[in-house]
Design an enzyme around this catalytic site. Structure first.
Site, PDB file in Angstrom:
ATOM      1  N   ASP A   1     102.384 -18.636 -13.600  1.00 47.81           N
ATOM      2  CA  ASP A   1     101.700 -19.564 -12.696  1.00 47.81           C
ATOM      3  C   ASP A   1     102.501 -19.872 -11.433  1.00 47.81           C
ATOM      4  O   ASP A   1     101.956 -20.357 -10.455  1.00 47.81           O
ATOM      5  CB  ASP A   1     101.367 -20.878 -13.418  1.00 47.81           C
ATOM      6  CG  ASP A   1     102.605 -21.538 -14.023  1.00 47.81           C
ATOM      7  OD1 ASP A   1     103.713 -21.008 -13.837  1.00 47.81           O
ATOM      8  OD2 ASP A   1     102.461 -22.588 -14.674  1.00 47.81           O
TER       9      ASP A   1
ATOM     10  N   ASP B   1     103.280 -17.781 -21.007  1.00 44.07           N
ATOM     11  CA  ASP B   1     103.828 -19.092 -20.701  1.00 44.07           C
ATOM     12  C   ASP B   1     103.401 -20.068 -21.791  1.00 44.07           C
ATOM     13  O   ASP B   1     102.476 -19.798 -22.553  1.00 44.07           O
ATOM     14  CB  ASP B   1     103.307 -19.593 -19.350  1.00 44.07           C
ATOM     15  CG  ASP B   1     104.030 -18.944 -18.184  1.00 44.07           C
ATOM     16  OD1 ASP B   1     105.088 -18.348 -18.433  1.00 44.07           O
ATOM     17  OD2 ASP B   1     103.544 -19.036 -17.053  1.00 44.07           O
TER      18      ASP B   1
ATOM     19  N   ASP C   1      72.553  11.776 -19.686  1.00 43.58           N
ATOM     20  CA  ASP C   1      73.435  11.255 -18.647  1.00 43.58           C
ATOM     21  C   ASP C   1      73.146   9.778 -18.373  1.00 43.58           C
ATOM     22  O   ASP C   1      73.807   8.896 -18.890  1.00 43.58           O
ATOM     23  CB  ASP C   1      73.284  12.080 -17.361  1.00 43.58           C
ATOM     24  CG  ASP C   1      74.149  13.333 -17.401  1.00 43.58           C
ATOM     25  OD1 ASP C   1      75.115  13.360 -18.167  1.00 43.58           O
ATOM     26  OD2 ASP C   1      73.845  14.282 -16.665  1.00 43.58           O
TER      27      ASP C   1
ATOM     28  N   ASP D   1     111.052 -24.595 -20.939  1.00 43.44           N
ATOM     29  CA  ASP D   1     111.510 -25.722 -21.759  1.00 43.44           C
ATOM     30  C   ASP D   1     112.707 -25.316 -22.607  1.00 43.44           C
ATOM     31  O   ASP D   1     113.010 -24.126 -22.747  1.00 43.44           O
ATOM     32  CB  ASP D   1     110.374 -26.220 -22.663  1.00 43.44           C
ATOM     33  CG  ASP D   1     109.474 -27.203 -21.941  1.00 43.44           C
ATOM     34  OD1 ASP D   1     109.925 -27.784 -20.937  1.00 43.44           O
ATOM     35  OD2 ASP D   1     108.322 -27.377 -22.363  1.00 43.44           O
TER      36      ASP D   1
ATOM     37  N   LYS E   1     112.205 -13.364 -17.318  1.00 45.29           N
ATOM     38  CA  LYS E   1     110.889 -12.828 -17.666  1.00 45.29           C
ATOM     39  C   LYS E   1     110.724 -11.419 -17.105  1.00 45.29           C
ATOM     40  O   LYS E   1     110.209 -10.524 -17.783  1.00 45.29           O
ATOM     41  CB  LYS E   1     109.789 -13.751 -17.133  1.00 45.29           C
ATOM     42  CG  LYS E   1     108.383 -13.291 -17.496  1.00 45.29           C
ATOM     43  CD  LYS E   1     107.315 -14.133 -16.818  1.00 45.29           C
ATOM     44  CE  LYS E   1     107.189 -15.492 -17.435  1.00 45.29           C
ATOM     45  NZ  LYS E   1     106.001 -16.228 -16.911  1.00 45.29           N
TER      46      LYS E   1
END
Length: 1233
Positions: free
Chosen positions: A866, A458, A966, A789, A847
């Protein structure tokens, strides 16, 4: 005089002071209207009708409503007021501050109704982890053998006659020591492993608690306040809106929402929620006799007012009264009934398969060794062989020695450190990622990020700061002349429309007072009422506060004083666009701030100050629509008392809309001027508006249009248009189409949609984001910006942060709009996507499509989101990042990692830590397999070659080696931090082999060198140190101890060599590989104090063992020459490691007998027993995908696939989207080139 009925009603509605002080009347069960949702039960409660309460007698303290004697039944409104009163809350102002400041009041409420905290399941106690670790079958067998050995040793010590050596000295009776030593060694292995598991579980429990802590908006004392979800109590009034996950059970007081309850009820349809007042009134009208069979489940015409905790708000806004919290809520009861098992990550699964394969071969070696030694033991029992004269106890001891050595080989061969290493690496990585402001919700995402090849990010809040301010504003024309010279506009950027410095620009202060009354009124109403932002009560910015707290916690010596300066918080909480508009209202039009009169809260409470009688409709913002609206009923006359109400509309109602400029400008027909007139949008004026929007966009400003529509219609017509009440979802998406259709004849006389103002909002780039983007690109990770936008703004921001270059600005395939992208065919998309960098004006569906196609093309995709509508893309991505500050609850629930500061730079840290997990595990595998091969082969060969059937490494010594390779090695190598060069390599794909060619080269090279050294010391040690002279038992023990000592020092220095992995990949010449990055085994040594500390511990204990281990470890005092030999032999790991790392991988591949190796794997894994689709000698020599078991897959994948990859020249560097021949980790099937 009041009547008896009125007195009784007054008592019902007001109660008595005495009764209020005694507590609450309603029980938790009485407030359970949600399981199942029941208006009948709620109606019973508020009307006190006992018909459905199983004839239970009411308690003495319970206030009863008496319908007998009442001439008029209690109204629905009065019933609800009584209900709120019994909960000691107010539906408008919420709980008072006294309810929380008074500890007794708060304690009474939480004691009666509970806290909003689910019962905590504590981590397993240490004793239980120890008990579970002791359930290991191999350790049980070894423990039984050790106990039997101890018993025989005690019998020999106390029940047998003394024995003397060749010199006539009495032999010490220490036969019992070995049994005790084995038991102690087992105990140490179990304790250390259990403590590690205990610490790991505590770390994950702490992270999970932080993950569940969310913020909600509660109304307290008439104020909207952000509180923790843990602080909610019954009686709280909370605000829920699109994207929220309802934190408690409750009833809707006001508003209108649509919820998704499918996760809880299985109901796939969205559920519409209505206020309780209208729902109860409709129920009482539909069911006047309160018949229990008529309820929400049986009558679809009834309205549902009940919020279920855990459900998702898909659209709308509403206020909810909390009625059940924590374990008493639906979500709480559901969670309490679930048992969450520890999450197994893909890497853990692959390592488990590898460990099982190695264990199988170790078991085969142990069985063969036992058979060989047992046959020899049996052959030596008859007379006159050496065991014939031994007493029964000693014969039993000899047999136990064979059994213990064989079992110990299995213990050493089983690489239980592999799962432990990945668990530790993930635990450390997630903890450190939390300090980098990455909260890991899904464990596997941590390792997946290491192989990420694409990031779809974003813009707002991730690449930018998300602290928006209006810096350019256009408020129409000064009069009816629509020319550009007549525009009323301010510009605070300091740059003109050509982006040149200009000191003559009109700034905000210059137009103060010049905006007409109508424009002021319209802007204020649109900004204040068409908004969900509210006054911020916090004293510090949440992002800065989180960073300061995190900085304090990083200090090793307790908390330190933070150096990050405090930053004032935003004055409002909510959408950043709405916050920017409210700030402009204060700056330009004098709206009061938080502590002043005439602030936003006061204006919303007293809408008459804005010339508005009341709000009748609200359309929440949704990303697919990109605008929000509010419908107000106008006052009949203006008010001279308020600056914002000097103008009132002549129409009965007005719809105010604000949103994306390019969308709303196209729907508008007029534009306002400061004198109150409206100018029709001619082609010239429209061109001016479009040019203004483009100018703002070129300056990287978000363009917002504020407009209005006069609605001189009645209430019924508004409902017909869908503008009454809270609306959202698909019903309002086609509003403009329906508005312009023949269905709206009453609106033809109105001017249409009128543009009141256009504002340009600046959201500056985050500090360091450009460097973060460059770091991703250097790491082979492609960054794409997906923004809502417009294209011009997207290009400007992408150019500023380095996602695109200036030469790519005009390339239509690099920068594209969502509507254009979604119309492409799949083949066209896949042709465009590799070069696509900016997807502007995109919807969440765009998206999702982009992520889907990227994954289909083989990319490992990370996505940020978001909003609620981002959830599908977040779920679809390999790794979904949600925003911790600006993100919705739905987005956070759909994500794998939460960016606590919404900062893109944190994604780079996630990539680094993801790669670090993979690198650390591979370093450990490289070390452990080296020790594994050497220890098993050395034990096997030395035991078979010995006339006594004894291995040069005793069971206790092997257990110490097992502890080193180990648990301790896992702590040392799996806790490393990422270095600065970790982002210089290309990302590894999800199918990249666990063991690369470079790793196999080091494992085989170091193993052969160690075996040569230990064989020489074991078989030629006598000639080297004592020549041809005969040696006694003590000297034999010295030589065996020297071999053991040299073996351990070889492993100690091998651990340093194992810190280097694939740094030389792709370099095909010896000269090119002669670099410090490739050969410096001590690089960045002091960044990992765990490694240094553990190495010192191992060295210290080894020295201690050699000096005081004695009979327990079967060691004897070492001479200086022996100590020097052991240390020098250990140091040979370094020149051997350098020589191996100088040899190019390509040389090894050319010499490696691939087909012979595949035959060996095929036979050793019993491939000839299985029904196969292919045999060695076919194209690849791989066994059937249906029949091959997971152990064979793991071995074959790790070896064969890395060889095949190396032959293709991409070993260790292949990305997730490159085709390669490797075995699928789940099926073992071949993936063709």
């Amino acid at each position: 005089m009041p009547t008896r009925a009125n007195t009784r009603l007054s008592t019902i509605l007001t109660g008595t002071r005495r009764h209020l002080s005694t507590g609450f009347n309603y029980t938790i069960d009485q407030l359970n209207f949600h399981d199942p949702k029941s208006l009948n039960k709620f109606n019973d409660l508020v009307s006190n009708n006992p018909s459905n309460n199983n004839n239970d007698q009411p308690s003495d303290n319970e206030i009863q409503v008496e319908n007998i004697g009442l001439t008029n039944p209690v109204s629905t409104k009065d019933q609800l007021q009584s209900f709120y009163h019994q909960l000691k809350t107010d539906p408008v102002s919420g709980l008072s501050s006294e309810d929380f400041s008074d500890k007794d009041l708060l304690h009474n409420r939480t004691r009666h109704f509970g806290k909003n905290v689910l019962p905590f399941t504590p981590p397993k106690p240490l004793y239980k982890l120890i008990y579970e670790a002791m359930q290991d079958k191999v350790l049980i067998v070894l423990s039984v053998a050790a106990i039997v050995s101890l018993a025989l040793g005690l019998y020999e010590t106390f029940g047998q006659d003394d024995e003397f050596d060749d010199e006539g000295k009495k032999k010490p009776k220490v036969e019992w020591v070995e049994g005790v030593a084995i038991i102690v060694a087992i105990f140490i292995v179990v304790i250390v492993g259990s403590v590690n598991d205990y610490q790991k579980e505590r770390q994950f429990a702490k992270l999970n608690a932080k993950k569940e802590d969310k913020k909600v908006v509660a109304i307290r004392d008439h104020k909207e306040t952000v509180v923790s979800v843990y602080d909610l109590v019954v009686g709280d009034v909370i605000r829920v809106e699109t994207g929220d996950i309802v934190p408690t059970d409750g009833i809707m007081i006001s508003g209108e929402c649509e919820c998704d309850e499918s996760a809880l009820t299985g109901e796939t349809n969205t559920i519409k929620k209505y206020p309780i007042a209208s729902a109860l009134e409709l129920y009482q009208e539909s069911n006047p006799k309160n018949v229990s069979s008529i309820d929400l489940a049986t009558n679809s015409s009834l309205q549902d007012p009940f919020f279920i905790s855990g459900s998702k708000v898909l659209s709308g806004v509403g206020h909810c009264l909390v009625t059940a919290v924590g374990p008493n809520s639906i979500h709480g009861r559901t969670m309490a009934s679930l048992k969450t098992e520890p999450e197994v990550t893909p890497l853990q699964a692959r390592l488990d398969g590898l460990a099982n394969g190695i264990s199988k071969y170790g078991l085969i070696a142990a069985v063969i060794l036992f058979i060989v030694l047992f046959i020899r033991f049996c052959a030596l029992l008859p007379s006159p062989h050496k065991y014939s004269h031994l007493p029964g106890a000693q014969k039993g001891e000899k047999f136990l020695d064979i059994l213990i050595v064989s079992i110990t080989i299995v213990v050493v061969a089983v690489p239980e450190g592999l799962p432990l290493a990945v668990t530790l690496a993930l635990a450390f990585a997630t903890t450190r990622m939390a300090k980098d402001m990455n909260l890991v919700r899904v464990l596997k995402s941590c390792e997946t990020m290491g192989g990420a090849t694409a990031i779809c990010s974003d813009k707002t809040g991730t690449l930018t700061e998300n602290r928006m301010r209006v810096i350019r504003g256009f408020f129409g024309f000064k009069n009816d002349d629509g020319s550009s010279n007549n525009a009323l506009e301010f510009n605070n950027t300091g740059l003109n429309d050509n982006h040149e410095q200009d000191d003559s620009l009109v700034v905000m202060d210059d137009i103060n007072g010049k905006v007409g009354n109508e424009s002021v009124h319209n802007f204020m109403v649109n900004s204040v009422l068409n908004s969900t932002a509210f006054i911020n009560e916090e004293t510090e910015d949440p992002e800065t506060e989180a960073l300061r707290e995190n900085e304090c916690s990083k200090s090793f010596f307790g908390k330190k004083k933070p150096t990050i300066p405090k930053r004032a918080p935003e004055p409002y909480v909510g959408s950043k666009t709405e916050v920017a508009l409210l700030i402009l209202c204060s700056q330009l039009f004098g709206m009061g701030t938080a502590e002043e009169s005439g602030n936003v809260a006061e204006l919303r409470k007293q809408t008459g100050l804005l010339g508005v009688e009341k709000v009748v409709g609200f359309i929440p913002f949704e990303s697919r629509r990109k605008w929000s609206g509010v419908v107000v009923k106008n006052q009949s006359k203006s008010s001279t008392e308020s600056a914002y109400a000097k103008y009132t509309s002549q129409s009965r109602y007005t719809l105010f809309i604000k949103g994306a400029a390019e969308i709303l400008s196209k729907q508008s027909s007029h534009i306002s001027n400061s004198q109150g007139g409206k100018t029709a949008l001619s082609s010239e004026t429209r061109e001016f508006v479009d040019q203004k929007i483009n100018t703002y966009a070129k300056g990287a400003l978000r363009s917002i249009v504020l407009c209005h529509l006069e609605l001189d219609v009645d209430e019924d017509y508004l409902k017909k248009l869908g503008l009454w009440g809270t609306k959202g979802g698909e019903a309002i998406d086609n509003f403009f189409e329906s508005l312009n259709s023949a269905n709206a004849p009453d609106l033809k006389s109105t001017p249409g949609l009128v543009i009141d103002s256009i504002v340009g909002i600046q959201d500056p780039l985050r500090e360091g984001v450009s460097e973060a983007v460059v770091a991703c690109q250097d790491a082979g990770v492609c960054v794409r910006m997906v923004t809502g936008d417009n294209l011009i703004t997207g290009k400007s921001i992408a150019l500023g942060c380095g996602i695109i270059r200036p030469a790519e600005l005009d390339n239509a395939d690099v920068c594209m709009e969502g509507p254009v992208f979604r119309k492409l065919s799949q083949s066209q998309m896949r042709k465009v996507i590799p070069g696509l960098r900016v997807l502007a004006r995109s919807s969440p569906e765009d998206k999702r499509i982009l992520v889907r196609e990227l994954k289909a093309m083989g990319e490992v995709v990370a996505v940020t989101g978001d909003g609620t509508n981002d959830a599908p893309a977040l779920k679809l991505a390999n790794v979904g990042f949600s925003m911790g500050i600006s993100g919705t609850d739905v987005a956070r629930e759909a994500s794998d990692i939460i960016l606590m500061t919404d900062n893109f730079s944190a994604i780079v840290q996630a990539i680094k830590w993801g790669r670090c997990v993979s690198v650390s595990i591979k370093k450990f595998i490289q070390f452990q397999l080296t020790v594994n091969v050497t220890a098993v082969v050395l034990t096997f060969v030395s035991a078979v070659a010995s006339s006594d059937g004894k291995s040069v490494l005793t069971a206790v010594q092997l257990l110490w080696v097992n502890l080193i390779m180990d648990t301790l090695a896992a702590l040392a190598l799996a806790t490393d931090k990422p270095d600065k060069d970790i982002l210089k390599s290309r990302p590894n794909g999800t199918k990249t082999p666990l063991i690369s060619v470079a790793m196999w080269k080091m494992i085989m090279g170091q193993s052969m060198m160690q075996l040569v050294i230990t064989f020489v010391l074991n078989f030629a040690g006598k000639q080297i140190f004592f020549g041809d002279q005969k040696i006694n038992g003590h000297q034999k023990t010295q030589l065996s101890a020297m071999t053991f000592n040299a073996f351990v020092w070889l492993q100690i220095f091998c651990m340093f060599v194992s810190r280097k992995l694939d740094e030389g990949d792709g370099i095909t010449t010896v000269r090119g590989r002669f670099t410090m990055r490739n050969l410096n085994f001590f690089a960045h040594l002091f960044r990992n104090w765990y490694f240094i500390s553990i190495m010192l511990i191992i060295m210290g204990f080894q020295i201690l063992i050699m000096f005081v281990g004695g009979a327990a470890f079967s060691v004897a005092h070492q001479t200086g020459a022996m100590w020097g030999t052991a240390i020098i032999c250990g140091l040979l790991s370094f020149p051997c490691g350098i020589l191996i790392r100088l040899i190019p991988d390509e040389w090894v591949l050319k010499c490696f007998p691939t087909k012979a190796f595949q035959w060996l794997v095929y036979i050793a894994s019993f491939g000839f027993i299985r029904k196969s689709k292919s045999r060695p000698g076919n194209e690849r020599g791989v066994v059937s995908e249906d029949e091959a078991d997971t152990e064979h897959e793991a071995i074959n994948e790790s070896v064969g696939a890395s060889i095949d990859k190396g032959k293709d020249g991409i070993s260790g560097t292949s990305s997730g989207h490159e085709d390669s021949t490797t075995l699928d980790e789940n099926s073992g099937s071949e993936r063709a080139n």
